[in-house]
Design a protein around this motif. Structure first.
Motif, short mmCIF file in Angstrom:
data_model
loop_
_atom_site.label_atom_id
_atom_site.label_comp_id
_atom_site.label_asym_id
_atom_site.label_seq_id
_atom_site.Cartn_x
_atom_site.Cartn_y
_atom_site.Cartn_z
N PRO A 1 0.81 -1.23 0.00
CA PRO A 1 0.00 0.00 0.00
C PRO A 1 0.83 1.27 0.00
O PRO A 1 0.37 2.32 -0.47
N ALA A 2 2.07 1.22 0.49
CA ALA A 2 2.90 2.41 0.57
C ALA A 2 3.30 2.95 -0.81
O ALA A 2 3.78 4.08 -0.91
N LYS A 3 3.10 2.16 -1.85
CA LYS A 3 3.45 2.60 -3.20
C LYS A 3 2.33 3.38 -3.87
O LYS A 3 2.51 3.88 -4.99
N TYR A 4 1.18 3.50 -3.23
CA TYR A 4 0.01 4.11 -3.85
C TYR A 4 -0.31 5.48 -3.26
O TYR A 4 -0.41 5.63 -2.05
N ALA A 5 -0.49 6.46 -4.14
CA ALA A 5 -1.12 7.73 -3.76
C ALA A 5 -2.55 7.67 -4.28
O ALA A 5 -2.82 7.03 -5.31
N VAL B 1 -2.65 6.02 -8.06
CA VAL B 1 -1.47 5.89 -8.90
C VAL B 1 -0.45 5.07 -8.13
O VAL B 1 -0.29 5.24 -6.91
N ARG B 2 0.23 4.16 -8.83
CA ARG B 2 1.24 3.31 -8.20
C ARG B 2 2.59 3.60 -8.84
O ARG B 2 2.73 3.54 -10.06
N VAL B 3 3.58 3.90 -8.02
CA VAL B 3 4.94 4.16 -8.49
C VAL B 3 5.85 3.09 -7.90
O VAL B 3 5.87 2.89 -6.69
N ILE C 1 -2.15 3.95 -13.21
CA ILE C 1 -2.90 5.14 -12.82
C ILE C 1 -4.33 4.91 -13.29
O ILE C 1 -4.58 4.55 -14.45
N ALA C 2 -5.28 5.07 -12.37
CA ALA C 2 -6.67 4.76 -12.71
C ALA C 2 -7.61 5.61 -11.87
O ALA C 2 -7.32 5.95 -10.72
N VAL C 3 -8.75 5.94 -12.47
CA VAL C 3 -9.79 6.74 -11.81
C VAL C 3 -11.12 6.06 -12.05
O VAL C 3 -11.37 5.52 -13.14
N ARG C 4 -11.97 6.08 -11.04
CA ARG C 4 -13.32 5.53 -11.18
C ARG C 4 -14.00 6.11 -12.42
O ARG C 4 -13.87 7.30 -12.73
N THR C 5 -14.75 5.28 -13.13
CA THR C 5 -15.38 5.69 -14.39
C THR C 5 -16.23 6.94 -14.22
O THR C 5 -16.17 7.87 -15.05
N VAL C 6 -17.01 7.01 -13.16
CA VAL C 6 -17.92 8.15 -12.97
C VAL C 6 -17.19 9.43 -12.56
O VAL C 6 -17.79 10.50 -12.51
N ARG C 7 -15.88 9.34 -12.26
CA ARG C 7 -15.11 10.51 -11.84
C ARG C 7 -14.09 10.96 -12.90
O ARG C 7 -13.28 11.82 -12.64
N ARG D 1 -4.55 13.50 -13.91
CA ARG D 1 -3.42 14.41 -14.10
C ARG D 1 -2.89 14.92 -12.76
O ARG D 1 -1.67 14.95 -12.54
N ALA D 2 -3.79 15.31 -11.87
CA ALA D 2 -3.37 15.82 -10.57
C ALA D 2 -2.61 14.76 -9.79
O ALA D 2 -1.57 15.04 -9.17
N LEU D 3 -3.11 13.52 -9.80
CA LEU D 3 -2.44 12.42 -9.10
C LEU D 3 -1.05 12.18 -9.67
O LEU D 3 -0.07 12.02 -8.93
N LEU D 4 -0.96 12.16 -10.99
CA LEU D 4 0.30 11.88 -11.64
C LEU D 4 1.32 12.99 -11.37
O LEU D 4 2.47 12.73 -11.02
N VAL D 5 0.89 14.25 -11.51
CA VAL D 5 1.80 15.38 -11.28
C VAL D 5 2.26 15.39 -9.82
O VAL D 5 3.43 15.66 -9.52
#
Length: 262
Positions: free
Chosen positions: A167-171, A183-185, A197-203, A210-214
């Motif tokens: 879990p420590a690899k995920y923001a 997002v997993r690094v 990197i993934a986002v719920r379909t409805v969101r 982009r915000a998560l990745l940046v």
């Protein structure tokens, strides 16, 4: 253990089946090539062959293809024309292309991490275990119901049940009391990799990915890391636009080839 000998017009080697899905090419008891078929968690069978000479490679591939009737996959660097020609000669055809990107981490290039109103970014290592695992299951179910996990990069972990290993690899991104994106690094080499990197379909389509990745790239930059890497399916236009919009450049491409089963 099964053994076959090839001699006509080629170096005399014995193809020995040393395990149910593993073969060796032997020249006077010296191993000159290896082949192995492995089943990935999504059910696809991938074939890997390592041989000193092209003729040995061809013999190993012929043996494996004649032995295994099911659909078989392999991957190859697109710049390795000799290897691609060998796989094509064996009857495999190109199924898809996967781009490898080098991604800058400098916020002066990527821009700031600006989540949409109401969305909070939770740094890697700070996400709650239960909600993170729930989001992982939901995201994977949504992908499987649409394009299917067989279209995801090989780096993405795919197996039944709980897929969160560390879990420590995920923001994550949180909204209205629940996690809606992740997002997993991973540090697989000296160059960190954006594994998922993934986002719920409805969101989606609100800038959460982009915000998560940046955000994650910015954390790497603060640690003195100037670049990360990512793999993107050529057909995934949204992911391609996301990475190229952050200044990422293509560094390589990998082809997945397939032999349809009998």
């Amino acid at each position: 253990m099964n053994t076959l000998r090839f001699t006509a017009g080629e170096p005399a080697v014995e193809i020995t089946r040393v395990a149910p899905r593993r073969w060796h090419a032997l020249d006077d008891d010296r191993v000159t090539g290896r082949a192995e078929a492995t089943t990935r968690p999504d059910g696809r069978v991938f074939l890997s062959v390592d041989a000193w000479h092209r003729s040995v490679f061809d013999q190993l591939v012929r043996t494996v293809l004649a032995t295994l009737p099911e659909r078989l996959h392999t991957v190859a660097d697109e710049t390795d024309q000799e290897l691609l020609a060998a796989w094509r000669q064996a009857g495999l055809t190109i199924r898809r292309r996967e781009w490898e990107y080098v991604v800058p981490t400098d916020p002066r290039v990527t821009g700031p991490a600006l989540p949409p109103p109401g969305v909070t970014l939770v740094p890697a290592g700070a996400a709650e275990d239960g909600p993170l695992r729930k989001l992982d299951r939901v995201v994977r179910a949504e992908v499987e119901a649409t394009v299917g996990w067989q279209e995801m990069p090989a780096e993405v972990l795919v197996r039944p049940g709980d897929t969160i290993v560390d879990p420590a690899k995920y923001a994550v991104a949180a909204e209205a009391g629940e996690y809606v994106g992740l997002v997993r690094v991973v540090q697989v080499t000296r160059l960190p990799r954006i594994g998922l990197i993934a986002v719920r379909t409805v969101r989606r389509r609100r800038g959460i990915a982009r915000a998560l990745l940046v955000h994650s790239l910015g954390v790497l930059h603060e640690a003195g890391i100037e670049r990360a890497s990512a793999e993107v399916n050529e057909a995934n236009e949204a992911a391609t636009a996301l990475f190229e919009g952050l200044g990422a450049r293509r560094s390589n491409s990998t082809l997945e080839l397939v032999r349809h089963g009998r």
